[in-house]
Enzyme design. Structure first.
Site, mmCIF file in Angstrom:
data_model
loop_
_atom_site.group_PDB
_atom_site.id
_atom_site.type_symbol
_atom_site.label_atom_id
_atom_site.label_comp_id
_atom_site.label_asym_id
_atom_site.label_seq_id
_atom_site.Cartn_x
_atom_site.Cartn_y
_atom_site.Cartn_z
ATOM 1 N N SER A 38 -34.398 -0.632 5.531
ATOM 2 C CA SER A 38 -35.737 -0.720 4.937
ATOM 3 C C SER A 38 -36.448 -1.993 5.372
ATOM 4 C CB SER A 38 -35.635 -0.674 3.411
ATOM 5 O OG SER A 38 -34.913 -1.799 2.933
ATOM 6 N N GLU A 80 -19.150 5.084 8.218
ATOM 7 C CA GLU A 80 -18.815 4.324 7.018
ATOM 8 C C GLU A 80 -18.611 5.262 5.826
ATOM 9 O OE1 GLU A 80 -21.143 0.171 8.169
ATOM 10 O OE2 GLU A 80 -22.144 1.687 6.956
#
Length: 436
Positions: free
Chosen positions: A256, A268
């Site tokens: 972001s 992940e």
């Protein structure tokens, strides 16, 4: 996989066991044939009604038999439902049917994943890459060898999963303590045969939970393999390395705050989910020790760990199939990283060549290490330092050093290793998994 573990499917499998039992007993003359026929034709599963009754009676199997009995709408026939059986005759046997359905999905996932690994291993069979030990540059490999290792581990997982799945394909209709007092071993065998299961040779009220612990162990191993691959891709995607990268779609955004980011979030996620599967394995081991012929401490656990673990492994295999299949690989960066230590990765070959030419091992090790450390600290050419060292010149001339620092010499057995892994196959054919 979610549908396999839905309440509707679970109760449907319970009904399959009840119908198989009624029909087997009818064939043996212990239940009226007309009653067994009526049970098959009329018995229905109403999930909402079962839950409604369970709130009152506080027993899921009793609620189930009450609701199914209502659907039969024939008291003379319905009284033969669940005849001679205890709850776990139905629950454990039906659970074997649910696990069997789940196994079919995971078996297919494993084969598809193997095919992708096969293809990508051959795609990069001869793509040089630096091998790393302790995270530090060691000696050259190829990226195909790395993927071939993943492929072989997946093949072992296929064999392990097949064995564990087979050990779960058992039922039991041997009553409240496993002594088969009410129906007998032959009836149990015939009911299980109707359902495509083997009868457990001996059980208490439950099928022994070492089977389930083994099954969860294999699921945990599959998850560990996927975690291993995901972790490797995560390392290779690091900015300083950048030899491979998980897929990143056109509309995808990595951060972001930082628009440049391309994070290995899918890998992940796989690594994180693998922790859940491994923790479920521990819960399965805790389920092995039950009181006497049965308690229900395992039941609440299995309502979580069996659906969750099979759903997670199915999801993780699908994710890793996409990740590996669409993974970007950067051969030029691999070669640049291999060369960044200016030849240090050939120190082992140099040591071996010096010994072969007659230099005492300890003397050879000291000479090579001194030059290697100096080249490393100065970020200078290891080969040039070696060429100017009189101790080494005594044993290896310029032509011999050319042979020592030949990258292809390091990789000359790649084809032989691939043949051991995938088997020999005609030119143009990718491998054994595709033939399967």
């Amino acid at each position: 996989m979610g549908r396999v573990w839905s309440d509707a499917n679970r109760f449907a499998k319970w009904l399959d066991v009840e119908i198989a039992a009624a029909e087997t007993l009818a064939e043996a003359g212990q239940v009226p044939r007309e009653a067994a026929r009526t049970i098959r034709e009329r018995a229905k599963v109403d999930v909402a009604r079962i839950h409604e009754l369970e709130k009152r009676v506080k027993h899921d199997v009793i609620a189930f038999t009450m609701a199914v009995g209502e659907s039969i709408d024939d008291a003379d026939a319905a009284r033969w439902l669940h005849y001679g059986m205890t709850s776990n005759d139905v629950v454990d046997t039906a659970q074997a049917l649910l696990v069997r359905d789940a196994c079919k999905i995971i078996e297919r996932d494993l084969v598809i994943f193997g095919e992708i690994l096969d293809v990508r291993a051959h795609e990069f069979q001869h793509t040089p890459q630096i091998g790393r030990t302790h995270g530090v540059h060691a000696e050259p490999i190829t990226f195909g060898l790395k993927v071939a290792n993943w492929f072989m581990e997946n093949q072992r997982n296929i064999h392990r999963f097949s064995d564990a799945s087979g050990q779960m394909r058992v039922g039991k209709i041997s009553g409240a303590v496993g002594n088969a007092a009410h129906l007998g071993p032959e009836i149990e065998k015939k009911i299980c045969e109707k359902l495509g299961l083997m009868p457990a040779p001996v059980a208490s009220q439950v099928i022994q939970r070492d089977r389930h612990a083994y099954y969860l162990s294999v699921l945990a191993l599959i998850a560990a393999t996927l975690d291993k691959i995901a972790t490797e891709i995560r390392h290779l995607q690091r900015t300083e390395v950048r030899e491979a990268e998980e897929p990143f779609s056109g509309e995808q955004r990595g951060s972001s705050a930082m628009p440049h980011k391309r994070n290995p979030v899918n890998c992940e996620q796989v690594s994180g989910l693998a922790r859940l599967v491994r923790s479920n394995m521990l819960a399965a081991y805790e389920n092995v020790a039950l009181w006497h012929e049965r308690d229900i401490s395992h039941s609440s656990v299995e309502r979580v760990i069996l659906p969750d673990s099979t759903i997670l492994v199915d999801y993780m295999l699908a994710r890793m199939t996409t990740i590996v299949g669409e993974m970007r690989v950067f051969p030029k960066r691999m070669l640049r990283n291999l060369e960044m230590t200016h030849g240090l990765v050939f120190s082992g070959q140099l040591l071996q060549d010096l010994i072969e030419k007659g230099m005492p091992r300890d003397d050879a090790y000291k000479a090579v290490q001194e030059n290697a450390m100096a080249a490393w600290e100065a970020e200078a050419s290891f080969r040039e330092r070696i060429a100017g060292d009189a101790r080494i010149q005594k044993y290896l001339d310029a032509q011999a050093l050319e042979h020592t620092f030949d990258l292809q010499r390091q990789l000359r057995y790649v084809n032989a290793i691939f043949e051991r892994v995938f088997g020999a196959h005609p030119a143009g054919e990718k491998g054994a998994a595709n033939r399967a």
